[in-house]
Scaffold this motif. Structure first.
Motif, short mmCIF file in Angstrom:
data_model
loop_
_atom_site.label_atom_id
_atom_site.label_comp_id
_atom_site.label_asym_id
_atom_site.label_seq_id
_atom_site.Cartn_x
_atom_site.Cartn_y
_atom_site.Cartn_z
N PRO A 1 0.83 -1.21 0.00
CA PRO A 1 0.00 0.00 0.00
C PRO A 1 0.86 1.26 0.00
O PRO A 1 1.79 1.39 0.79
N VAL A 2 0.55 2.16 -0.91
CA VAL A 2 1.30 3.41 -1.04
C VAL A 2 0.32 4.57 -0.88
O VAL A 2 -0.80 4.53 -1.37
N GLY A 3 0.78 5.60 -0.19
CA GLY A 3 0.02 6.83 -0.06
C GLY A 3 0.83 8.00 -0.54
O GLY A 3 2.06 8.01 -0.42
N ALA A 4 0.17 8.97 -1.13
CA ALA A 4 0.84 10.18 -1.61
C ALA A 4 0.02 11.38 -1.17
O ALA A 4 -1.20 11.32 -1.07
N ALA A 5 0.73 12.46 -0.90
CA ALA A 5 0.07 13.72 -0.56
C ALA A 5 0.78 14.85 -1.28
O ALA A 5 2.02 14.88 -1.33
N LEU A 6 0.01 15.74 -1.86
CA LEU A 6 0.53 16.89 -2.60
C LEU A 6 0.17 18.16 -1.82
O LEU A 6 -0.98 18.33 -1.44
N ALA B 1 0.83 25.75 -3.08
CA ALA B 1 1.24 27.04 -2.55
C ALA B 1 0.17 27.69 -1.69
O ALA B 1 0.48 28.44 -0.76
N ASP B 2 -1.09 27.40 -1.98
CA ASP B 2 -2.19 27.99 -1.18
C ASP B 2 -2.43 27.23 0.12
O ASP B 2 -3.34 27.55 0.88
N GLY B 3 -1.62 26.20 0.40
CA GLY B 3 -1.74 25.43 1.63
C GLY B 3 -2.61 24.21 1.53
O GLY B 3 -2.66 23.38 2.45
N SER B 4 -3.33 24.06 0.42
CA SER B 4 -4.21 22.90 0.28
C SER B 4 -3.39 21.62 0.08
O SER B 4 -2.27 21.65 -0.46
N VAL B 5 -3.95 20.51 0.52
CA VAL B 5 -3.32 19.20 0.42
C VAL B 5 -4.31 18.25 -0.26
O VAL B 5 -5.49 18.21 0.09
N VAL B 6 -3.80 17.50 -1.22
CA VAL B 6 -4.60 16.50 -1.94
C VAL B 6 -3.88 15.16 -1.79
O VAL B 6 -2.66 15.10 -1.94
N THR B 7 -4.63 14.11 -1.49
CA THR B 7 -4.01 12.80 -1.29
C THR B 7 -4.49 11.79 -2.33
O THR B 7 -5.49 11.99 -3.00
N GLY B 8 -3.76 10.69 -2.39
CA GLY B 8 -4.13 9.57 -3.25
C GLY B 8 -3.51 8.30 -2.70
O GLY B 8 -2.53 8.34 -1.96
N ALA B 9 -4.09 7.17 -3.06
CA ALA B 9 -3.59 5.85 -2.68
C ALA B 9 -3.55 4.98 -3.92
O ALA B 9 -4.33 5.19 -4.86
N CYS C 1 -0.95 4.24 -9.58
CA CYS C 1 -0.07 4.59 -8.47
C CYS C 1 -0.70 5.69 -7.63
O CYS C 1 -1.51 6.49 -8.13
N ALA C 2 -0.30 5.76 -6.38
CA ALA C 2 -0.85 6.76 -5.45
C ALA C 2 -0.61 8.18 -5.96
O ALA C 2 -1.50 9.03 -5.86
N GLU C 3 0.57 8.44 -6.50
CA GLU C 3 0.88 9.79 -6.97
C GLU C 3 0.00 10.17 -8.15
O GLU C 3 -0.48 11.31 -8.23
N ALA C 4 -0.25 9.23 -9.05
CA ALA C 4 -1.10 9.51 -10.21
C ALA C 4 -2.53 9.76 -9.77
O ALA C 4 -3.22 10.64 -10.31
N VAL C 5 -3.01 9.00 -8.77
CA VAL C 5 -4.35 9.22 -8.24
C VAL C 5 -4.43 10.62 -7.63
O VAL C 5 -5.40 11.36 -7.86
N ALA C 6 -3.41 11.00 -6.85
CA ALA C 6 -3.41 12.33 -6.22
C ALA C 6 -3.38 13.44 -7.26
O ALA C 6 -4.11 14.43 -7.14
#
Length: 136
Positions: A27-32, A35-43, A55-60
């Motif tokens: 299981p892989v997790g990614a978070a982006l 600059a505005d402080g928002s965070v988007v995740t993917g698995a 991949c988690a990064e592509a989902v994010a």
């Protein structure tokens, strides 16, 4: 490491809990972070037809684009199981580069392991990257 980096790592670890990885048990997790402080995740999302896995990064990145993010990417955290920090695969490096290129950024990539974090610029992971500017 900043408090923002720690929060980004925790977001990636939380995303990994939602991974669908019955075939690899990786299981892989990614978070982006933008600059505005928002965070988007993917698995990561696997598929019985292995080549169709995401991949988690592509989902994010897909989620971020669907939410209207176009550039402004300042940091990425990627986490998975194992004893060492993991880095994005080559395909995901290219996908991250596309999003970063839209805002002219070179984000930090936090490659997270169980007790170690390696921080590297995306440009160091993907030197001489092909991007939107190469098309014309």
């Amino acid at each position: 490491m900043t408090e923002d980096d720690i929060a980004l790592i925790e977001a990636a670890r939380g995303a990994a809990l939602n991974a669908y990885a019955p075939y690899s048990d990786f299981p892989v997790g990614a978070a982006l972070r933008f600059a505005d402080g928002s965070v988007v995740t993917g698995a990561n999302v696997e598929n019985a037809s292995y080549g169709l896995a995401l991949c988690a990064e592509a989902v994010a990145v897909g989620t971020a684009m669907a939410e209207g993010h176009r550039g402004g990417l300042v940091a990425v955290a990627v986490t998975g199981p194992g004893d060492a920090p993991i880095t994005p695969c080559g395909r995901c490096r290219q996908v991250l580069n596309e999003l970063a290129s839209l805002g002219g950024t070179d984000p930090d990539v936090l490659c997270v392991g169980p007790s170690d974090v390696r921080t590297v610029k995306l440009s160091a992971l993907l030197p001489d990257a092909f991007g939107p500017d190469n098309l014309g």
